[in-house]
Design an enzyme around this catalytic site. Structure first.
Site, PDB file in Angstrom:
ATOM      1  N   ASP A 342     -80.322  -6.966 -68.750  1.00 28.20           N
ATOM      2  CA  ASP A 342     -80.715  -6.851 -70.152  1.00 28.20           C
ATOM      3  C   ASP A 342     -79.760  -7.610 -71.073  1.00 28.20           C
ATOM      4  OD1 ASP A 342     -78.720  -4.922 -69.437  1.00 28.20           O
ATOM      5  OD2 ASP A 342     -79.012  -3.988 -71.402  1.00 28.20           O
ATOM      6  N   GLU A 343     -80.259  -7.958 -72.243  1.00 22.39           N
ATOM      7  CA  GLU A 343     -79.452  -8.513 -73.334  1.00 22.39           C
ATOM      8  C   GLU A 343     -78.542  -9.654 -72.881  1.00 22.39           C
ATOM      9  OE1 GLU A 343     -79.083  -4.691 -76.296  1.00 22.39           O
ATOM     10  OE2 GLU A 343     -77.694  -4.776 -74.607  1.00 22.39           O
TER      11      GLU A 343
END
Length: 531
Positions: A342-343
């Site tokens: 993620d991210e």
């Protein structure tokens, strides 16, 4: 010919062999318990058939019976006895016998209603006793947690209570809606000790949670021992790490195994997460060679995200990743290994795809099934890869396409399931970037209708993540998890037809005396009529 031991001799032997002495503390008089119904349980059972004539009362003669030769049932029986003995003061011997003339709680494998499957159970209560049948030890354990809630709340007391230990009569047929019902605890932003983790596991197990996802690494700290890269913990998890530098510490492999074993005894499977290729500053600030320029960035103790990335074109990166995956897989008996994903804002889309195409086969190489946050679906991974949806929206094209291909999804929308979100603006802990989440917000949503194109058949289950930026103690964990964790547990277990806020808030309010006796520091939501 050797004579078979009589039941009297078995009882005497079992009582002498009890692992604990009966408490010397005098019995404490308890107020009369309110009348309970089979349907008062959290999560709500699939089917209840009350029988007012079948009320059962535990007394000092009650035994816990398991079928001879069933080691799994015997273990569940001892766990149940250990739970019930302190408050009742009764011996509750566990006897592997076919039948007894005494009042009994029978835990039996086989013979349950066909609908219970591999995780459900059938619970029958008559005036003569309680019988729990299941096809697996996990199902039996789930049935004992229901029985625990059907007893007066004072069953959670640490010392003997003077009360009548009644169980309402009738039958429960129960099984989960989803196979996966999870909770996540973040150890990276603030380290939580083995004792804190196992205490949380004990609470999770009461609500039929069966997976614990441990977020072990992030920008602010590395919390799991890796022998081939030893400074990850001594430096990356050492003094000054964690948000505000207030959360140092790490799990040794022995610690991790102890957590896994404690969870397994409660039929909870641990899923380790090593977040990558972003959220990696703790590793990169510890080992300079993991950076493309060979220069270690400073440690980070803030709450910013999206700035770190492993060096995608460097073969050393994949040697590092394989070492970590190999060592984590070797100490993880469960089927899943979470690789984050993620991210990763500092990683280009092309580099992200390259990285995942190299790393996903490594997870499979070491015998695990890959989990990732929903961003991982943009690389069109194999259909055995599980996506964990954390977004706040109701559309996600990559996720819908993955579901159509056959990938399974665990639902953790941040504005519904994140337990670190504040209840309201006055909450002393937590964040609010996704939403303020009161108890009803956590309860009133349907996992199979949350994201367009991701229906019931695509949902593996639900998970309630608890991030630790603002948490420091077990009390903090409990305050943010309770009472919202039982709401997510019910979404994962109970049928959609049983979903009813008024019923849930009433049943939830009745949990308060249990939590007080267990010293759970819960949030007294004004939405709930607390007992």
């Amino acid at each position: 010919m050797r004579r078979r031991p009589t039941l009297t001799r078995l009882l005497a032997t079992a009582a002498l062999a009890l692992p604990i002495a009966l408490p010397a503390t005098p019995a404490v008089a308890a107020p009369p318990a309110p009348t309970r119904q089979l349907s008062d349980v959290i999560p709500a059972p699939v089917e209840t058939r009350p029988d007012a004539r079948g009320t059962f009362t535990l007394d000092p003669r009650t035994v816990i019976r398991t079928a001879p030769g069933s080691t799994d049932a015997w273990r569940v029986g001892h766990q149940l006895a250990d739970t019930l003995r302190p408050a009742t003061g009764y011996p509750l011997p566990v006897l592997p016998v076919h039948a007894t003339p005494l009042p009994e709680i029978a835990l039996l494998l086989g013979g349950a209603d066909a609908r219970v499957g591999q995780q459900g159970y059938q619970l029958d209560v008559t005036h003569r006793g309680v019988t729990i049948r299941a096809n697996t030890a996990a199902g039996l354990f789930a049935g004992t947690q229901t029985l625990r809630q059907l007893l007066p709340a004072t069953i959670e007391a640490a010392h003997r209570q003077r009360t009548t230990w009644t169980v309402p009569g009738g039958r429960i047929i129960d099984h989960p809606r989803f196979a996966y019902r999870g909770a996540m605890l973040d150890l990276a932003r603030h380290f939580h000790t083995v004792d804190e983790i196992t205490a949380y596991i004990d609470l999770l197990s009461q609500y039929k949670i069966n997976y614990l996802h441990l977020h072990l690494t992030d920008d602010q700290g590395w919390r799991i021992q890796i022998d081939s890269w030893p400074k990850l913990t001594t430096v990356g998890g050492g003094p000054g790490t964690g948000v505000d530098g207030a959360g140092p510490g790490y799990l040794t492999k022995a610690d991790y195994r102890a957590v896994v074993a404690h969870a397994a005894a409660r039929h909870i499977t641990v899923i380790p997460e090593i977040d990558m290729p972003g959220h990696t500053n703790a590793a990169q600030s510890t080992y300079a060679e993991l950076n493309c320029d060979g220069v270690a960035p400073p440690p980070r103790t803030d709450m910013a995200v999206g700035y770190s990335s492993l060096c995608i074109e460097d073969e050393l990166t994949y040697r590092f990743v394989e070492d970590v995956i190999r060592e984590i897989a070797a100490i993880t008996p469960g089927p899943f290994l979470h690789i984050g994903g993620d991210e990763a804002h500092a990683t280009t889309d092309e580099d992200y795809r390259t990285f995942m195409q190299r790393v996903l086969p490594l997870v499979a190489k070491y015998g695990k099934r890959a989990f990732g946050w929903n961003e991982i679906m943009q690389v069109d991974p194999p259909t055995d890869v599980v996506a964990q949806y954390w977004g706040t929206g109701t559309t996600n094209a990559d996720l819908a396409e993955a579901a159509a291909r056959g990938n399974k999804v665990v639902m953790s929308p941040a504005n519904k399931a994140y337990l670190d979100m504040k209840y309201d603006p006055t909450t002393r802990l937590g964040l609010s970037w996704a939403a303020y989440i009161e108890v009803r917000d956590a309860y009133d949503w349907n996992p199979a209708q949350r994201v367009t194109g991701v229906g019931e058949q695509a949902i593996l289950g639900v998970e309630a993540p608890l991030w630790s930026e603002t948490l420091r103690t077990l009390d903090d964990i409990e305050y943010m998890a309770f009472p919202r964790l039982p709401a997510i547990a019910e979404l994962g277990w109970s049928t959609t037809t049983s979903h009813d806020w008024e019923s849930f808030r009433t049943r939830l309010g009745a949990q308060a005396p249990r939590w007080r006796l267990q010293q759970v520091d819960f949030y007294p939501s004004p939405q709930v009529p607390w007992t």
